[in-house]
Design an enzyme around this catalytic site. Structure first.
Site, short mmCIF file in Angstrom:
data_model
loop_
_atom_site.label_atom_id
_atom_site.label_comp_id
_atom_site.label_asym_id
_atom_site.label_seq_id
_atom_site.Cartn_x
_atom_site.Cartn_y
_atom_site.Cartn_z
N TYR A 55 51.02 -60.61 -2.29
CA TYR A 55 49.61 -60.87 -2.59
C TYR A 55 49.25 -62.29 -2.16
O TYR A 55 50.02 -63.22 -2.43
CB TYR A 55 49.34 -60.73 -4.10
CG TYR A 55 48.40 -59.58 -4.38
CD1 TYR A 55 47.16 -59.53 -3.77
CD2 TYR A 55 48.77 -58.55 -5.23
CE1 TYR A 55 46.30 -58.47 -4.00
CE2 TYR A 55 47.91 -57.48 -5.47
CZ TYR A 55 46.68 -57.45 -4.84
OH TYR A 55 45.84 -56.40 -5.07
N GLU A 57 45.59 -63.63 -2.14
CA GLU A 57 44.13 -63.85 -2.17
C GLU A 57 43.83 -65.33 -1.94
O GLU A 57 44.51 -66.21 -2.48
CB GLU A 57 43.57 -63.39 -3.53
CG GLU A 57 43.46 -61.89 -3.60
CD GLU A 57 42.92 -61.39 -4.93
OE1 GLU A 57 42.46 -62.21 -5.75
OE2 GLU A 57 42.97 -60.17 -5.13
N ASP A 201 29.25 -57.70 18.25
CA ASP A 201 30.38 -56.88 17.80
C ASP A 201 31.08 -56.39 19.07
O ASP A 201 30.65 -55.42 19.69
CB ASP A 201 29.84 -55.72 16.95
CG ASP A 201 30.93 -54.74 16.55
OD1 ASP A 201 32.07 -54.88 17.04
OD2 ASP A 201 30.63 -53.84 15.74
N THR A 227 37.37 -55.34 16.28
CA THR A 227 38.59 -54.73 15.77
C THR A 227 39.73 -55.35 16.56
O THR A 227 39.51 -56.01 17.58
CB THR A 227 38.59 -53.21 15.97
OG1 THR A 227 38.25 -52.94 17.33
CG2 THR A 227 37.60 -52.53 15.06
N LYS A 230 41.87 -51.94 19.61
CA LYS A 230 41.36 -51.19 20.77
C LYS A 230 41.90 -51.85 22.04
O LYS A 230 43.11 -51.88 22.23
CB LYS A 230 39.84 -51.12 20.72
CG LYS A 230 39.32 -50.37 19.46
CD LYS A 230 37.83 -50.18 19.47
CE LYS A 230 37.36 -49.33 18.30
NZ LYS A 230 36.94 -50.12 17.13
N ARG A 236 45.88 -52.02 13.63
CA ARG A 236 44.57 -51.59 13.14
C ARG A 236 44.00 -52.66 12.20
O ARG A 236 44.63 -53.00 11.20
CB ARG A 236 44.78 -50.28 12.37
CG ARG A 236 43.57 -49.47 12.07
CD ARG A 236 43.95 -48.02 11.90
NE ARG A 236 44.31 -47.48 13.20
CZ ARG A 236 43.43 -47.05 14.10
NH1 ARG A 236 42.13 -47.06 13.84
NH2 ARG A 236 43.83 -46.59 15.28
N1 DSN Z 1 35.30 -45.18 15.62
C1 DSN Z 1 35.46 -46.15 16.66
C2 DSN Z 1 35.35 -45.54 18.01
O1 DSN Z 1 35.98 -44.53 18.24
O2 DSN Z 1 34.66 -46.08 18.86
C3 DSN Z 1 34.55 -47.29 16.52
O3 DSN Z 1 34.81 -47.92 15.31
#
Ligand code: DSN
Length: 428
Positions: A55, A57, A201, A227, A230, A236
């Protein structure tokens, strides 16, 4: 991990059988979901480490728990590497996801009920950009821009006119299904003119920005989120970045504003991934992702389908399959039966429904990580077209499934290295 038995397999065969089946699915198929990728074995080991037990925080040096000296080190490494990657003044590596990162920015930049201008989900935007069932759409008043009907590119005339009419407090740029480079500078000019803050974003294309292939929004935006799993090829999770003047407010919005304890094991995975993205090899990888997408798109377009906006500048393409007399639902299903995984997707101004839209979305990040190049893209495009032109031909499906498995076998997924290590050690 190498040298250790597989405890999941040993202690919980029920869970392991599903994990093992997923591992086989990933190895035997062709992953073409544009938002997915394969992390390195190092990232996977960091995420599977003892840091899951801790933990923490708060932030490095200011925690609400003792024993944080080592996780502090990990979070500082992640922060320093992320700053170096994008040239950001301030970064927060704690968001559990891109959605959490966006929520934290909204909490920092605007008040409930404020107006926000963002990209329409039906034209390629994201749930957290004001979809009515998402907390963003519930707490704030979103107005949406789209693409032009004639060329399916972002409609800047509409963006300017909506910005002048609605005077939003925040403009959001970025997309989940837009195949072209996003001109962040134009958004920044519009935001400046109407006195709005700008959030970019870049969840989908942050890996291309890190590699210097797409324009970096950090110098022109007030906030940038992404994110990490990707094109950036990490675990993730999410990240948020801002100028120094907003640092304290953003950190407060992540914790305690929208989250409790950070996932320190995932932050370790992020640190490893950012380290990998800083290496020259990552630039080569990202360029290959874009080159592969261009090759795939050109081959598909010459085979009788329509590509939204006529092609791609990034890692993905939106394919209108209706010229072949089928819809996106059937296209996704029949490709899945052949071991090619993708998702059905609305195309702009779609006359069909979201559960059976006109298109599919295809991406190249995962295949590129496996080492595939132009020759494989041409082959995969030919198989996709063959199947979509004969979706009820069981012989075509069976042949393609065999072809896909043969190709996949030549390009092991990174996780295979972990398994190979385990078996080698076990057999000694
Ligand atoms: N769900 C994702 C996508 O497949 O583009 C975006 O967060």
């Amino acid at each position: 991990m190498n040298g250790t038995p597989n405890f999941v397999e040993q202690d919980d065969p029920e869970v392991w059988s599903a994990v093992a089946a997923e591992q086989t699915r990933q190895q035997d198929g062709l992953e073409m979901i544009a938002s997915e990728n394969f992390t390195s074995p190092a990232v996977m080991q960091a995420v599977g480490s003892v840091l899951t037990n801790k933990y923490a925080e708060g932030y490095p040096g200011h925690r609400y728990y003792g024993g944080c000296e080592f996780v502090d080190k990990v979070e500082d490494l992640a922060r320093d590497r992320l700053k170096a990657l994008f040239g950001a003044e301030h970064v927060n590596v704690q968001p559990h996801s891109g959605s959490q990162a966006n929520s934290a920015v909204y909490l920092t930049a605007i008040q409930p009920g404020d107006t926000v201008l963002a990209f329409d989900l039906a034209h390629g935007g994201h749930l957290t950009h004001g979809m009515k069932l998402n907390s963003s759409g519930i707490f704030y008043r979103f107005v949406h821009y789209g693409v032009r009907r004639d060329n399916q590119l972002l409609d800047f005339d509409q963006i300017v006119s909506l910005a002048r009419e609605h005077k939003p407090k925040l403009i959001v740029a970025g997309a989940s299904a837009y195949p072209r480079e996003i001109p962040h500078g134009r958004f920044a000019e519009i935001a400046r003119e109407v006195g709005a803050k700008l959030l970019v974003d870049m969840a989908h294309y942050s890996g291309l920005v890190a590699a210097g292939i797409h324009d970096n929004p950090v110098p022109v935006a007030d906030f940038v989120t992404s994110t990490t799993h990707k094109t950036l090829r990490g675990p993730r999770g999410g990240i948020a970045m801002c100028r120094a003047e907003n640092a304290k407010a953003l950190d407060r919005s992540v914790f305690p504003g929208t989250q409790g304890g950070p996932l320190m094991h995932v932050i370790a995975g992020k640190a490893v991934a950012f380290g990998e993205a800083l290496k020259p090899e990552f630039k080569r990888y990202a360029q290959d992702v874009v080159d592969n997408a261009r090759t795939l798109a050109a081959c598909l377009a010459s085979g009788g389908v329509n590509l939204v906006s006529g092609g791609t500048d990034n890692h993905l393409m939106l394919v209108d399959v209706t010229p072949l007399g089928i819809g996106g639902k059937l296209a996704e299903e029949v490709l899945d039966r052949c071991g090619i995984t993708c998702n059905k997707n609305m195309i702009p101004f779609d006359s069909r429904k979201p559960m059976d839209p006109s298109g599919i979305r295809l991406g190249t990040p995962a295949l590129t990580t496996r080492g595939m190049g132009a020759a494989e893209m041409k082959q995969v495009a030919a198989w996709i077209l063959r199947v979509l032109k004969a979706p009820s031909d069981e012989q075509v499906i069976a042949t393609t499934k065999g072809d896909v498995a043969e190709l996949a076998d030549q390009f092991p997924v990174p996780a295979a290295k972990l398994e190979a290590g385990r078996f080698e050690t076990a057999s000694r």
